[in-house]
Scaffold this active site. Structure first.
Site, mmCIF file in Angstrom:
data_model
loop_
_atom_site.group_PDB
_atom_site.id
_atom_site.type_symbol
_atom_site.label_atom_id
_atom_site.label_comp_id
_atom_site.label_asym_id
_atom_site.label_seq_id
_atom_site.Cartn_x
_atom_site.Cartn_y
_atom_site.Cartn_z
ATOM 1 N N GLY A 126 -10.287 10.609 -21.460
ATOM 2 C CA GLY A 126 -10.457 10.632 -20.023
ATOM 3 C C GLY A 126 -11.810 10.073 -19.640
ATOM 4 O O GLY A 126 -12.732 10.023 -20.467
ATOM 5 N N GLN A 135 -19.075 8.624 -14.413
ATOM 6 C CA GLN A 135 -19.526 8.292 -15.771
ATOM 7 C C GLN A 135 -19.818 6.801 -15.930
ATOM 8 O O GLN A 135 -20.462 6.400 -16.901
ATOM 9 C CB GLN A 135 -18.480 8.725 -16.805
ATOM 10 C CG GLN A 135 -18.344 10.238 -16.904
ATOM 11 C CD GLN A 135 -17.357 10.616 -17.982
ATOM 12 O OE1 GLN A 135 -16.152 10.628 -17.748
ATOM 13 N NE2 GLN A 135 -17.850 10.891 -19.181
ATOM 14 N N CYS A 171 -17.481 14.940 -24.662
ATOM 15 C CA CYS A 171 -17.573 14.127 -23.445
ATOM 16 C C CYS A 171 -18.238 12.810 -23.809
ATOM 17 O O CYS A 171 -19.223 12.799 -24.547
ATOM 18 C CB CYS A 171 -18.409 14.870 -22.409
ATOM 19 S SG CYS A 171 -18.646 13.964 -20.871
ATOM 20 N N LEU A 172 -17.704 11.715 -23.275
ATOM 21 C CA LEU A 172 -18.297 10.408 -23.566
ATOM 22 C C LEU A 172 -19.731 10.320 -23.038
ATOM 23 O O LEU A 172 -20.509 9.494 -23.512
ATOM 24 C CB LEU A 172 -17.442 9.292 -22.955
ATOM 25 C CG LEU A 172 -16.034 9.154 -23.553
ATOM 26 C CD1 LEU A 172 -15.251 8.068 -22.815
ATOM 27 C CD2 LEU A 172 -16.093 8.845 -25.047
ATOM 28 N N HIS A 231 -11.675 19.044 -17.162
ATOM 29 C CA HIS A 231 -12.933 18.407 -17.565
ATOM 30 C C HIS A 231 -13.274 17.239 -16.625
ATOM 31 O O HIS A 231 -14.400 17.137 -16.129
ATOM 32 C CB HIS A 231 -12.792 17.919 -19.010
ATOM 33 C CG HIS A 231 -13.981 17.183 -19.544
ATOM 34 N ND1 HIS A 231 -14.740 17.656 -20.591
ATOM 35 C CD2 HIS A 231 -14.548 16.000 -19.186
ATOM 36 C CE1 HIS A 231 -15.722 16.793 -20.836
ATOM 37 N NE2 HIS A 231 -15.619 15.785 -20.003
ATOM 38 N N GLU A 232 -12.283 16.375 -16.384
ATOM 39 C CA GLU A 232 -12.554 15.182 -15.567
ATOM 40 C C GLU A 232 -12.819 15.552 -14.112
ATOM 41 O O GLU A 232 -13.689 14.962 -13.466
ATOM 42 C CB GLU A 232 -11.391 14.192 -15.665
ATOM 43 C CG GLU A 232 -11.129 13.650 -17.068
ATOM 44 C CD GLU A 232 -12.377 13.139 -17.763
ATOM 45 O OE1 GLU A 232 -13.295 12.627 -17.096
ATOM 46 O OE2 GLU A 232 -12.442 13.265 -18.997
ATOM 47 N N HIS A 258 -16.325 16.540 -13.420
ATOM 48 C CA HIS A 258 -17.261 15.412 -13.259
ATOM 49 C C HIS A 258 -17.395 15.003 -11.791
ATOM 50 O O HIS A 258 -18.470 14.582 -11.354
ATOM 51 C CB HIS A 258 -16.757 14.190 -14.043
ATOM 52 C CG HIS A 258 -17.151 14.174 -15.488
ATOM 53 N ND1 HIS A 258 -18.461 14.120 -15.920
ATOM 54 C CD2 HIS A 258 -16.395 14.155 -16.619
ATOM 55 C CE1 HIS A 258 -18.493 14.082 -17.246
ATOM 56 N NE2 HIS A 258 -17.251 14.111 -17.696
#
Ligand code: ZN
Length: 159
Positions: free
Chosen positions: A46, A51, A88-89, A130-131, A134
């Site tokens: 995701g 991000q 997480c990226l 999670h997304e 953000h």
């Protein structure tokens, strides 16, 4: 399509609340296409627009069943609980244990600005939570139980 630079923890853009998308312009469509490409390139499941430095309420998710594009997403209901490692990226090389709902129902707009509904369990439910965090300036590290640990690149499959 083009890859975009993934912002990492400490970048103030990750702490801001994103704005609703009112219409899909060619620029918005380019952003969505770039987000999907960037997510795949980074082996994430995701990616949220902040991000890549864009404060819009857009996320892309692929838990192995093809890409889902969610615009202005909202969680409508949740159920149950799951506890497991999350990464997480924007926090490269790390993971930590987070408790999330095991079931999530969300509403969002697709790329044609039609309202859609999605139900997810397990990894998909985790990815949606999670997304969406953000989009309100939150990183999973705020919810980690017991601190972060290092992960090798191969294990770093979960966004
Ligand atoms: Zn993330």
């Amino acid at each position: 399509m083009a890859l975009r630079e993934i912002r990492v923890q400490g970048d103030p853009v990750l702490e801001k609340v994103c704005k609703e998308v009112k219409e899909i312009t060619p620029r918005t469509q380019d952003l969505i296409d770039d987000m999907i490409e960037t997510m795949y390139e980074a082996n994430g499941v995701g990616l949220a627009a902040p991000q890549v430095g864009i404060l819009k309420r857009i996320v892309v998710i692929d838990v192995g069943e093809g890409p889902i594009v969610m615009i202005n997403p909202r969680i409508i209901s949740t159920d149950g609980e799951q506890t497991g490692d999350e990464g997480c990226l924007s926090v490269p090389g790390k993971a930590g244990c987070v408790t999330r709902p095991n079931y999530v129902m969300a509403r969002f707009f697709n790329e044609d600005m039609q309202e859609c509904e999605i139900e997810g369990t397990e990894l998909l439910a985790r990815a949606i939570c999670h997304e969406l965090d953000h989009l309100d300036g939150h990183l999973y590290v705020e919810k980690v139980e017991g601190g972060l640990h290092d992960v090798t690149y191969e294990e770093e499959v979960e966004e």
